[in-house]
Motif scaffolding. Structure first.
Motif, short mmCIF file in Angstrom:
data_model
loop_
_atom_site.label_atom_id
_atom_site.label_comp_id
_atom_site.label_asym_id
_atom_site.label_seq_id
_atom_site.Cartn_x
_atom_site.Cartn_y
_atom_site.Cartn_z
N ILE A 1 0.86 -1.19 0.00
CA ILE A 1 0.00 0.00 0.00
C ILE A 1 0.89 1.23 0.00
O ILE A 1 1.47 1.61 1.03
N GLU B 1 -0.89 7.17 -3.29
CA GLU B 1 -1.03 7.66 -4.65
C GLU B 1 -2.27 8.53 -4.71
O GLU B 1 -3.35 8.11 -4.28
N ALA C 1 -5.99 7.39 -5.53
CA ALA C 1 -6.04 5.95 -5.78
C ALA C 1 -5.70 5.11 -4.56
O ALA C 1 -6.27 4.04 -4.38
N GLN C 2 -4.78 5.56 -3.73
CA GLN C 2 -4.33 4.74 -2.62
C GLN C 2 -3.89 5.65 -1.46
O GLN C 2 -3.21 6.65 -1.69
N HIS D 1 -6.70 0.33 -13.05
CA HIS D 1 -5.69 0.67 -12.03
C HIS D 1 -6.34 0.83 -10.66
O HIS D 1 -5.83 0.32 -9.65
N CYS E 1 -5.71 -1.38 -7.18
CA CYS E 1 -5.43 -0.80 -5.87
C CYS E 1 -6.44 -1.31 -4.83
O CYS E 1 -6.07 -1.61 -3.69
N ARG F 1 -6.26 -3.56 -1.17
CA ARG F 1 -6.96 -3.21 0.08
C ARG F 1 -7.90 -4.33 0.52
O ARG F 1 -8.08 -4.56 1.72
#
Length: 595
Positions: free
Chosen positions: A235, A238, A241-242, A582, A586, A590
């Motif tokens: 993790i 981003e 996104a993350q 994408h 991600c 998770r």
């Protein structure tokens, strides 16, 4: 350039010219878009031919011109598809909105209607916002990672009161201390219902100060150390996104468990398989490892922890302590076979798993054949199922004698007692009564007539028949509840039942477990969220992530992109799909973290 410019018609490029001329003629003759659209992808390519010495003209320029023609045809096709699909989408959207207005007029609002109408009120009416702000002085949004944009907007505008009228909720000022949220962005796994990580990250910045709570009260320190090591790498922050990863800590008193608990973390499948190994073999190998681990844990008495006041005690693990989490149903069959072979009793506790079980598929398929006796596939599949038990030899002899697959059709002479004849007669009798029976009553009749429960007890391995009974009872109970609330047709029930088979794409509610038997639980990661179990096995990881492209995409910057068919898509679909893939990847990371 023309074919007459070719000096030697044996050249491969010359052989392509008639194909091009035929295509141009068909395209020119097309009367409308409906005729033109399927012709555009059929444009022939120039191929590898075209020797310079066999042509009067510039062969390279000729082939480039040909390729330009193909590109123009593809560009035209894209523009036509984009215009047509977006036009259809607009009409569908108007139909959906008309349906929502009609539900409002009829007083038959659904949950989503309530959200949308509530947002409309607080967005457009300053007096309503003022009164709500006075009434709710502090707003707490728990499990905030599961909150969708409409719910966030409601909270923001209520907190802002009269100042909350900006068109975009991100531009609405929130008074300090009026809204606070509790949530873990690393557990954001519901993008399919619009509770995506982007909303969480944007709202977190909008609300201001962040306080990190990192103490984990559920897991052993060894488990937390492993999770921190693995997901600290997986993790990575981003934008949009993350989230960033914050390491988890164990409370000081959590160190108090005595004795040797056995392994806190076991990693299975560390040996690499040969490249190209079929997915079904990977799943079978993984399932065998899972079953062997369960047998070993129980036999060796691996210890699980229990809280006893201020301290912890330990005891040997039991089957009822173990839960297997799967991200999707694709590996459930291999897992059930491995557990059966190892003699490990189990129960599936997610609706999607229950409705995908073989005995339930057979039951619903028979109901489909009763509802529509002209559905040959349903009829023949029901004949071959354990409900009737016709073998392929029975089907062959029936067909060879001129028998039809229509339950109301003529029986060939001499085959009145044939297995297929008896099976079709049974389906015909049910079909005659289906208008007098509720869907639940019909299913109960099929279960009773076909001796489903008795057959399971006679034919299934010892732990398995209890699971079959439980699944059948669960489906009958759900059908009874559906019949009592909907009062609708068998066909509508079957459509509802089909939707219950969806797994990752739609969260399934957990099936209420039975407590009279020690059995391993099997459920989905989504259904297990927020729960805890003494021993967890994360399985179903073989075969890679889901590679299913969505038909409709909603880019975060607005609009909609649609892919109604394999080669049909709106102009921005590919770009939106790349972003979607994408973001899905991600979320897959998770999802594993949640498990």
């Amino acid at each position: 350039a023309r074919l007459e410019d070719c000096l030697d018609h044996s050249d491969k490029l010359a052989a392509r010219f008639p194909l091009l001329e035929d295509w141009i003629e068909r395209v020119t003759a097309a009367r409308d878009i409906v005729e033109l659209l399927p012709l555009l992808p059929d444009a022939p390519k120039p191929g590898a031919g075209g020797q310079k010495a066999k042509w009067r003209c510039d062969v390279k320029a000729l082939k480039e011109s040909w390729k330009d023609l193909l590109a123009a045809a593809e560009e035209l096709r894209g523009r036509v598809v984009d215009r047509v699909v977006r036009g259809l989408a607009h009409h569908l959207a108007q139909h959906v909105l008309a349906g929502a207005r009609q539900r409002q007029a009829d007083g038959r609002l659904e949950f989503h209607d309530l959200l949308v109408l509530a947002r409309s009120v607080v967005r457009n009416n300053a007096e309503v916002r003022r009164q709500l702000q006075q009434r709710y002085r502090r707003l707490l949004l728990d499990e905030f990672q599961d909150t969708d944009p409409i719910q966030v907007e409601l909270a923001v505008r209520i907190a802002a009161g009269q100042d909350g009228g900006a068109p975009d909720w991100r531009d609405v000022p929130v008074p300090p201390g009026w809204v606070f949220v509790v949530g873990d962005p690393k557990q954001s796994i519901y993008r399919f219902r619009r509770a995506d990580i982007t909303t969480f990250l944007e709202a977190r910045e909008h609300f201001g100060e962040v306080v990190d709570l990192t103490t984990n009260f559920r897991s052993r320190p060894e488990v937390l150390a492993w999770v921190n090591e693995v997901f600290g790498r997986l993790i990575v922050a981003e934008a949009g996104a993350q989230p960033e990863y914050h390491a988890l800590d164990a409370p000081s008193w959590r160190e108090g468990a005595d004795g040797d608990p056995g392994p806190s973390v076991v990693v299975l499948g560390t040996q690499a398989h040969e490249r190209g190994t079929p997915v079904h073999q990977l799943r079978a190998a993984e399932a065998a490892d899972v079953a062997a681990t369960i047998v070993t844990a129980v036999r060796e008495g691996w210890q699980v922890d229990e809280r006893d006041g201020p301290s912890w005690t330990q005891r040997p693990v039991e089957l009822g302590d173990i839960t297997i989490l799967l991200p999707a149903r694709t590996s459930i069959d291999a897992l059930e076979q491995a557990l059966d072979s190892a003699g490990v009793p189990y129960r599936t506790e997610a609706t999607s798993f229950v409705y995908q079980a073989g005995e339930i598929r057979d039951l619903l398929l028979a109901a489909r054949a009763v509802d529509d006796p002209s559905d040959t596939l349903a009829v023949v599949s029901t004949l071959r199922s354990p409900l009737i038990g016709c073998g392929d030899d029975d089907l062959f002899t029936w067909h060879a004698a001129g028998g039809r697959w229509n339950p109301f059709g003529r029986v060939p002479e001499g085959l009145e007692e044939h297995p297929v004849a008896r099976g079709l007669e049974w389906l015909a009798a049910l079909a005659r009564e289906r208008s007098l029976l509720t869907p639940s009553a019909l299913l109960e009749r099929i279960v009773a007539d076909a001796r489903v429960l008795e057959v399971a007890a006679a034919d299934s391995p010892q732990p398995r028949h209890r699971e079959t009974w439980r699944r059948v009872r669960f489906v009958l109970d759900q059908a009874r509840a559906w019949s009592e609330s909907e009062h609708s047709s068998l066909r509508e029930y079957l459509a509802w039942a089909e939707r219950q088979t969806e797994d990752v794409a739609r969260v399934s509610e957990s099936v209420l477990p039975e407590t009279d038997a020690q059995a391993v639980r099997i459920t989905t990661v989504h259904a297990s969220k927020g729960l805890q179990f003494p021993m967890v096995i994360c399985s179903g990881l073989a075969g890679g992530a889901r590679d299913q492209r969505d038909r409709v995409l909603w880019p975060h910057d607005g609009g909609v992109e649609i892919r109604p068919g394999k080669d049909l898509r709106t102009s921005g679909y590919d770009n939106a799909d790349a972003v979607e893939r994408h973001l899905s990847w991600c979320e897959t990371i998770r999802l594993l973290y949640v498990a």
